[in-house]
Enzyme design. Sequence first.
Site, short mmCIF file in Angstrom:
data_model
loop_
_atom_site.label_atom_id
_atom_site.label_comp_id
_atom_site.label_asym_id
_atom_site.label_seq_id
_atom_site.Cartn_x
_atom_site.Cartn_y
_atom_site.Cartn_z
N HIS A 52 20.91 27.04 36.94
CA HIS A 52 21.68 28.51 37.07
C HIS A 52 22.10 28.67 38.55
O HIS A 52 21.58 28.50 39.50
CB HIS A 52 20.69 29.63 36.66
CG HIS A 52 19.65 29.33 35.52
ND1 HIS A 52 20.12 29.95 34.36
CD2 HIS A 52 18.64 28.59 35.01
CE1 HIS A 52 19.29 29.95 33.48
NE2 HIS A 52 18.77 28.80 33.90
N ARG A 54 24.47 31.28 38.84
CA ARG A 54 24.69 32.50 39.16
C ARG A 54 25.95 33.10 39.28
O ARG A 54 26.05 34.39 39.55
CB ARG A 54 23.68 33.14 40.28
CG ARG A 54 22.26 32.54 40.16
CD ARG A 54 21.65 32.91 38.83
NE ARG A 54 19.95 32.74 38.91
CZ ARG A 54 19.34 32.73 37.69
NH1 ARG A 54 19.76 33.12 36.61
NH2 ARG A 54 18.17 32.75 37.82
N ASN A 84 24.06 32.37 31.30
CA ASN A 84 23.63 33.67 31.38
C ASN A 84 24.01 34.53 32.72
O ASN A 84 23.29 34.59 33.80
CB ASN A 84 22.09 33.79 31.53
CG ASN A 84 21.26 32.99 32.22
OD1 ASN A 84 21.87 32.01 33.04
ND2 ASN A 84 19.93 33.44 32.46
N HIS A 204 13.65 22.87 28.38
CA HIS A 204 12.41 23.03 28.90
C HIS A 204 11.35 23.08 27.98
O HIS A 204 10.48 24.25 27.92
CB HIS A 204 12.47 24.36 29.94
CG HIS A 204 12.92 25.37 29.45
ND1 HIS A 204 12.77 25.94 28.20
CD2 HIS A 204 14.17 26.15 30.03
CE1 HIS A 204 13.63 27.02 28.04
NE2 HIS A 204 14.60 27.40 29.08
N ASP A 276 15.65 23.26 35.70
CA ASP A 276 15.79 24.65 35.15
C ASP A 276 15.69 25.52 36.65
O ASP A 276 15.30 26.43 36.90
CB ASP A 276 14.43 25.05 34.39
CG ASP A 276 14.73 26.69 33.98
OD1 ASP A 276 15.86 27.11 34.01
OD2 ASP A 276 13.81 27.24 33.01
N HIS A 280 16.31 33.29 42.38
CA HIS A 280 16.16 34.75 42.51
C HIS A 280 16.13 35.08 43.93
O HIS A 280 15.93 34.54 44.85
CB HIS A 280 15.15 35.56 41.61
CG HIS A 280 15.30 35.21 40.14
ND1 HIS A 280 16.27 35.88 39.49
CD2 HIS A 280 14.56 34.36 39.37
CE1 HIS A 280 16.20 35.29 38.01
NE2 HIS A 280 15.26 34.66 38.00
O1 DOR Z 1 12.50 30.96 34.08
C1 DOR Z 1 13.64 31.25 33.55
N1 DOR Z 1 14.76 31.60 34.36
N2 DOR Z 1 13.63 31.08 32.47
C2 DOR Z 1 14.92 31.35 31.78
O2 DOR Z 1 14.83 31.07 30.65
C3 DOR Z 1 15.95 31.88 32.51
C4 DOR Z 1 15.73 31.58 33.94
C5 DOR Z 1 16.88 32.61 34.84
O3 DOR Z 1 18.07 32.70 34.22
O4 DOR Z 1 16.49 32.84 35.79
#
Ligand code: DOR
Length: 391
Positions: A52, A54, A84, A204, A276, A280
Amino acid sequence: MKIVFSGATVFENGILKKGGSDFVAETPLFKDFSLNSSEYFIFPAFADMHVHFREPGFSYKETIKSGSMAASHGGYTTVCTMPNLNPAPDSIENLKIQLDIIKKDASIRVLPFATITKGEKGTELSDIEALAPYVCGFSDDGVGVNDTSLMREAMQRAKAVDKIISAHCEDTTCIKDSPEAEWKQIERDIKLVNDIKCKYHVCHISTKESVALIRDAKKNGVNITCETAPHYLTLSEKNVKNDGRYRMNPPLRREEDRIALIEGICDGTIDMIATDHAPHSAEEKSKGLKSLNGIVGLETAFPILYTRLVKEGVISLEKLINLMAVSPYQRFGLEVNGYTVYNLNNQYIIDPSKFYSKGRSTPFDGEKVFGKTVATVCDGRLVYFDEEIIK
Ligand code: DOR
């Protein structure tokens, strides 16, 4: 100006060869010089089919620039980004925003997934045919596609454009975070794939039931592959503390699941390891187990797996390279586009403040590991170099 790595042990055609050929990289960093070391290992650069980054939408968590730097620091030159995002890449117009940032800021190969459904809302399919030429595949990562007839149609349309579906399997009619929520949707999808015969990959996987289902499906000739992540292979619920660093989706599972995943790695049921990588902000990860789901992984995957699995004799080094640097390229139809140089004798403590990623949340914080990246080279260009070496 160039740097030459010589005398290293080199991974070639599935085997490690001592004193392999020289590797050259272009760099504006210093004058020509040669690094001759029998201590180093040269691997095909790793490929991570699940990260990700972002952007667009959440650049305070990670950017394509910081994410690619984290990747090269971890030995990766290819990553596939999950969609996402905001706006989500569900139309050409939206995808173009992301592609423009990649063109401008990515120092390695960054390949976007488009969403399966518009806005990952699970109600209407994305513009699959128009998006196909520009993406590595389709995924609604973060949520499952719960509408079976919509998933069926997505698979039919993905097959027609010869693209893979990479499925986050989570059935929302099951108890949240339960093992069933994962494996019931895998079970459903296997039936669909068996019927439609599209290219299908499971994101995953974390439960023993998922491993068993995929093992059986492969025996029956279903076109299915899957990935698991370093944390599911090395941690289980007994390690969990009330700390955001242990909060991810799927969650850490029972010890018997971890063991089944190891077996799945060993017998080839699990094809590849993806991190994965899900950064954040510190604030978002400060709420204990109520924090947002996701941990970073690009800068710790190889040293953690090398230390916990290879050094402990669970799998061979060749197998680990296969899982991180051979199989992902093969399944996604990509050429290897770089190499990474590692020192495997160097022991150090994982220190998130040294990450290039903006995300710092990892359950491996403070862990003593072996395996330090010396350099990573993408398309002949030096994209990471540990300057400590020449100090
Ligand atoms: O831990 C996760 N973070 N699982 C997910 O399915 C999405 C991801 C995220 O976008 O932070």
